[in-house]
Design a protein around this motif. Structure first.
Motif, PDB file in Angstrom:
ATOM      1  N   VAL A  24       0.869  -1.183   0.000  1.00  0.00           N
ATOM      2  CA  VAL A  24       0.000   0.000   0.000  1.00  0.00           C
ATOM      3  C   VAL A  24       0.902   1.228   0.000  1.00  0.00           C
ATOM      4  CG1 VAL A  24      -1.803   1.288   1.202  1.00  0.00           C
ATOM      5  CG2 VAL A  24      -1.845  -1.220   1.195  1.00  0.00           C
ATOM      6  N   VAL A  25       0.720   2.044  -1.035  1.00  0.00           N
ATOM      7  CA  VAL A  25       1.556   3.220  -1.273  1.00  0.00           C
ATOM      8  C   VAL A  25       0.725   4.474  -1.028  1.00  0.00           C
ATOM      9  CG1 VAL A  25       2.861   4.465  -3.034  1.00  0.00           C
ATOM     10  CG2 VAL A  25       2.876   1.972  -3.022  1.00  0.00           C
ATOM     11  N   ILE A  34      -1.260  -2.114  -4.226  1.00  0.00           N
ATOM     12  CA  ILE A  34      -0.660  -2.667  -5.439  1.00  0.00           C
ATOM     13  C   ILE A  34      -0.426  -4.157  -5.237  1.00  0.00           C
ATOM     14  CG2 ILE A  34       1.254  -2.530  -7.066  1.00  0.00           C
ATOM     15  CD1 ILE A  34      -0.265   0.103  -6.891  1.00  0.00           C
ATOM     16  N   MET A  35      -0.959  -4.961  -6.158  1.00  0.00           N
ATOM     17  CA  MET A  35      -0.771  -6.412  -6.132  1.00  0.00           C
ATOM     18  C   MET A  35      -0.246  -6.844  -7.501  1.00  0.00           C
ATOM     19  SD  MET A  35      -4.372  -7.386  -4.269  1.00  0.00           S
ATOM     20  CE  MET A  35      -4.038  -9.130  -4.127  1.00  0.00           C
ATOM     21  N   ALA A  36       0.197  -8.091  -7.594  1.00  0.00           N
ATOM     22  CA  ALA A  36       0.658  -8.620  -8.873  1.00  0.00           C
ATOM     23  C   ALA A  36      -0.446  -8.454  -9.911  1.00  0.00           C
ATOM     24  CB  ALA A  36       1.038 -10.086  -8.726  1.00  0.00           C
ATOM     25  N   GLY A  37      -0.085  -8.079 -11.123  1.00  0.00           N
ATOM     26  CA  GLY A  37      -1.045  -7.908 -12.196  1.00  0.00           C
ATOM     27  C   GLY A  37      -1.668  -6.526 -12.255  1.00  0.00           C
ATOM     28  N   PRO A  61       0.850  -5.994   8.189  1.00  0.00           N
ATOM     29  CA  PRO A  61       1.820  -5.322   7.332  1.00  0.00           C
ATOM     30  C   PRO A  61       3.082  -4.907   8.078  1.00  0.00           C
ATOM     31  CG  PRO A  61       0.153  -3.768   7.991  1.00  0.00           C
ATOM     32  CD  PRO A  61      -0.266  -5.116   8.539  1.00  0.00           C
ATOM     33  N   GLU A  62       4.169  -4.880   7.351  1.00  0.00           N
ATOM     34  CA  GLU A  62       5.396  -4.244   7.830  1.00  0.00           C
ATOM     35  C   GLU A  62       5.321  -2.812   7.335  1.00  0.00           C
ATOM     36  OE1 GLU A  62      10.216  -4.255   7.047  1.00  0.00           O
ATOM     37  OE2 GLU A  62       9.055  -6.032   6.541  1.00  0.00           O
ATOM     38  N   ARG A  63       5.425  -1.863   8.240  1.00  0.00           N
ATOM     39  CA  ARG A  63       5.312  -0.454   7.865  1.00  0.00           C
ATOM     40  C   ARG A  63       6.709   0.174   7.821  1.00  0.00           C
ATOM     41  NH1 ARG A  63       0.076   0.779   7.672  1.00  0.00           N
ATOM     42  NH2 ARG A  63      -1.365  -0.524   8.836  1.00  0.00           N
ATOM     43  N   ILE A  64       6.976   0.843   6.699  1.00  0.00           N
ATOM     44  CA  ILE A  64       8.273   1.465   6.488  1.00  0.00           C
ATOM     45  C   ILE A  64       8.046   2.939   6.187  1.00  0.00           C
ATOM     46  CG2 ILE A  64      10.391   1.452   5.129  1.00  0.00           C
ATOM     47  CD1 ILE A  64       9.682  -1.484   4.368  1.00  0.00           C
TER      48      ILE A  64
END
Length: 87
Positions: A24-25, A34-37, A61-64
């Motif tokens: 997730v952006v 955003i996922m594959a495809g 989720p890992e949050r960065i």
């Protein structure tokens, strides 16, 4: 199934490069999962936001933290080029 190739890069280092389920952006147009495809996509990152990296469906989720830069989804996966990340 983890099949989206994701790379997070800063001018100093490669922060992450692996296959994940979803990212997730936080772009200037809002948040995008955003996922594959996913269709080709590009956005400028919002300053002082987080990228949420889901390694598996339904996982935590890992949050960065990221600041500056942009995200691009293309044939090779999702690439985020950030001015700063993980600080």
């Amino acid at each position: 199934m983890a099949d989206l190739h994701f790379e997070l890069v800063t001018p100093d280092k490669q922060v992450m490069s692996e296959d994940v389920y979803m990212v997730v952006v936080a772009g200037t147009e809002g948040q995008e999962g955003i996922m594959a495809g996913h269709a080709p996509y590009m956005t400028v990152l919002k300053d002082n936001e987080e990228v949420a990296v889901y390694r598996t469906a339904g996982g935590q989720p890992e949050r960065i933290a990221v600041s500056g830069g942009f995200a691009e989804m293309g044939a090779n996966g999702l690439t985020i080029l950030a001015e700063k990340a993980g600080e």
